[in-house]
Design a protein around this motif. Structure first.
Motif, short mmCIF file in Angstrom:
data_model
loop_
_atom_site.label_atom_id
_atom_site.label_comp_id
_atom_site.label_asym_id
_atom_site.label_seq_id
_atom_site.Cartn_x
_atom_site.Cartn_y
_atom_site.Cartn_z
N LYS A 31 -13.31 19.75 10.10
CA LYS A 31 -12.20 19.28 10.83
C LYS A 31 -11.20 18.74 10.06
CE LYS A 31 -10.82 15.99 14.11
NZ LYS A 31 -10.87 15.03 15.26
N ALA A 32 -11.86 17.87 9.18
CA ALA A 32 -11.10 16.85 8.24
C ALA A 32 -10.25 17.74 7.04
CB ALA A 32 -11.88 15.73 7.55
N LEU A 33 -11.02 18.99 6.86
CA LEU A 33 -10.45 19.63 5.42
C LEU A 33 -9.70 20.93 6.07
CD1 LEU A 33 -13.87 19.56 3.52
CD2 LEU A 33 -11.77 17.97 3.16
N ILE A 34 -9.65 21.33 7.21
CA ILE A 34 -9.23 22.64 7.68
C ILE A 34 -7.85 22.86 7.16
CG2 ILE A 34 -8.37 21.99 9.92
CD1 ILE A 34 -10.71 24.72 10.47
N HIS A 35 -6.94 21.83 6.98
CA HIS A 35 -5.59 22.23 6.96
C HIS A 35 -5.15 21.91 5.54
CE1 HIS A 35 -6.14 17.76 7.54
NE2 HIS A 35 -4.99 17.48 7.32
N LYS A 36 -6.28 21.97 4.69
CA LYS A 36 -6.40 21.86 3.24
C LYS A 36 -5.33 20.79 2.77
CE LYS A 36 -6.91 26.75 2.09
NZ LYS A 36 -6.33 28.01 1.33
N PRO A 37 -5.82 19.50 3.04
CA PRO A 37 -4.83 18.24 2.67
C PRO A 37 -5.02 18.22 1.06
CG PRO A 37 -7.04 17.51 3.66
CD PRO A 37 -7.03 19.08 3.98
N GLU A 38 -3.90 17.40 0.58
CA GLU A 38 -4.04 16.90 -0.68
C GLU A 38 -4.80 16.00 -1.17
OE1 GLU A 38 0.24 15.85 -2.05
OE2 GLU A 38 0.58 16.89 0.03
N GLY A 98 2.44 6.69 10.00
CA GLY A 98 2.44 7.26 11.40
C GLY A 98 3.34 8.54 11.42
N THR A 99 4.08 9.07 10.27
CA THR A 99 4.82 10.06 10.32
C THR A 99 3.98 11.41 10.36
OG1 THR A 99 5.20 10.51 8.05
CG2 THR A 99 6.79 9.21 9.29
N ALA A 100 4.56 12.41 11.08
CA ALA A 100 3.58 13.79 11.12
C ALA A 100 3.44 14.52 9.64
CB ALA A 100 4.37 14.75 12.05
N ASP A 101 4.46 14.10 8.91
CA ASP A 101 4.61 14.91 7.55
C ASP A 101 3.49 14.16 6.64
OD1 ASP A 101 5.47 16.51 5.38
OD2 ASP A 101 6.06 14.27 4.41
N PHE A 102 3.38 12.80 7.02
CA PHE A 102 2.36 12.18 6.19
C PHE A 102 1.01 12.65 6.69
CE2 PHE A 102 -0.64 8.44 5.74
CZ PHE A 102 -0.88 8.53 4.34
N VAL A 151 1.04 -1.16 0.10
CA VAL A 151 -0.08 0.05 0.02
C VAL A 151 0.93 1.22 0.16
CG1 VAL A 151 -1.77 1.19 1.27
CG2 VAL A 151 -1.94 -1.31 1.11
N SER A 152 0.82 2.09 -0.87
CA SER A 152 1.30 3.46 -0.88
C SER A 152 0.54 4.59 -1.18
CB SER A 152 2.62 3.48 -1.83
OG SER A 152 2.21 4.00 -3.11
N VAL A 153 0.45 5.69 -0.43
CA VAL A 153 -0.38 6.71 -0.54
C VAL A 153 0.65 8.03 -0.64
CG1 VAL A 153 -1.95 8.10 0.58
CG2 VAL A 153 -2.14 5.59 0.74
N LEU A 154 0.37 8.88 -1.71
CA LEU A 154 1.10 9.99 -1.84
C LEU A 154 2.75 9.70 -1.91
CD1 LEU A 154 -0.77 12.64 0.52
CD2 LEU A 154 -1.13 12.42 -1.95
N ASP A 155 2.66 8.79 -2.52
CA ASP A 155 4.51 8.04 -2.94
C ASP A 155 4.85 7.97 -1.39
OD1 ASP A 155 4.80 7.84 -5.26
OD2 ASP A 155 5.44 10.08 -5.64
N VAL A 156 4.17 7.45 -0.32
CA VAL A 156 4.70 7.20 1.09
C VAL A 156 4.18 5.76 1.07
CG1 VAL A 156 4.62 7.55 3.53
CG2 VAL A 156 4.24 9.63 1.87
#
Ligand SMILES: Nc1ncnc2c1ncn2[C@@H]1O[C@H](COP(=O)(O)OP(=O)(O)O)[C@@H](O)[C@H]1O
Ligand SMILES: [Mg+2]
Length: 282
Positions: free
Chosen positions: A145-152, A72-76, A61-66
């Motif tokens: 809440k799910a969208l507030i940080h403008k996720p990709e 679990g990383t904060a960046d992801f 499984v990979s998501v956004l090339d991760v």
């Protein structure tokens, strides 16, 4: 990035029962992709694996090339948004203060709060304590809440299941706008109308496997009998095969002013699902 989500040979076993047996699909950048299936078919489990809440038994499984081992990383986590069964709010805080906390968590500007409240049609509830809200209103705060940080990329697990049709339609328009601005959306639903209206492509999940995958239009054409259903002013209902030999018949009906309506026989996604799996989507 070729695909926003890539899933190959995914398997998830709970207590010796395979909830997901062997699932593969990909999601393209900018798509609205729908995972459709009846209750218990593994939709939530799939979202939990794609967002790092659960580990898989097997498969890549990979998501956004991760790769999944880095979910679990904060960046992801700052790149994705999630609305799921166990998304929660602080019941004793106001709507505004809840969203403020999530803004701070993700370093998002506080101006985003009112933008999002407008998006989910909740401006009037800004100063209300969450415990006083209806289920549908809480669901809309969770979406904000799910969208507030403008996720990709956002994962939405049955986002409109608690909403009345008016609010569901409002959310649909908001999701379409979000998607037009470039956000990729992965949505699970058992609401076929929602899927037809929103999704670029859908996957039908049943018995732990993807039974069919494609755009709603492609699938509706694939499972069509390609006949025309004609209703006349005499209340006759005719089924006319889409064959060149029938052109005169249809021409004559129209020329004689007999035709009240004429429709091609494209089944709904719900009818296709029933045909493939023998199950209703409830
Ligand atoms: N944590 C868990 N432990 C054991 N079984 C689970 C767990 N989570 C889900 N399941 C089982 O996996 C299957 C798929 O569940 P789920 O992904 O919630 O389906 P859906 O979201 O499509 O309704 C169900 O049979 C469910 O009982
Ligand atoms: Mg579920």
């Amino acid at each position: 990035m070729k695909h926003t989500i890539e899933v190959n040979g995914l398997r998830k076993v709970f207590d010796q029962n395979a909830a997901i047996k062997d699932v593969s699909f990909f999601v393209k950048p900018g798509e609205i992709f729908g995972l459709l299936g009846p209750s218990g078919s593994g939709k939530t489990t799939t979202i939990k694996i794609l967002t790092g809440e659960l580990g898989q038994t097997a498969g890549d499984v990979s998501v956004l090339d991760v790769n999944s081992h880095l979910f679990g990383t904060a960046d992801f986590r700052s790149r994705i948004g999630i609305l799921s069964d166990n998304s929660s709010l602080y019941e004793r805080l106001t709507v505004y203060d809840n969203l403020k906390l999530f803004c701070q968590l993700y370093d998002a500007p506080l101006e985003q709060i009112d933008v999002m409240l407008d998006e989910v049609n909740l401006k009037e509830a800004r100063s209300k304590v969450v415990s006083k809200l209806s289920k549908g209103m809480k669901q809309r705060v969770l979406l904000a809440k799910a969208l507030i940080h403008k996720p990709e990329l956002v994962f939405l697990d049955e986002p409109t299941s608690a909403l009345d049709p008016g609010n569901a339609a409002h959310i649909h328009r908001g999701l379409q706008k979000l998607n037009e601005a470039g956000t990729t959306i992965f949505i699970t639903t058992h609401d076929m109308e929602e899927a037809t209206a929103l999704c670029d492509r859908v996957a039908f999940l049943d018995k732990g496997e993807v039974q069919e995958l494609g755009s709603p239009d492609t699938l509706r054409y694939k499972y069509s009998t390609h006949a025309f259903h004609v209703e006349t002013f005499e209340d006759e209902r005719l089924v006319i095969e889409n064959e060149s030999g029938n052109a005169d018949k249809i021409r004559e009906l129209i020329a004689n002013g007999e035709v009240k309506s004429i429709q091609s026989d494209n089944p709904t996604l719900g009818q296709i699902f029933l045909k493939i799996t023998g199950k209703e989507l409830v």
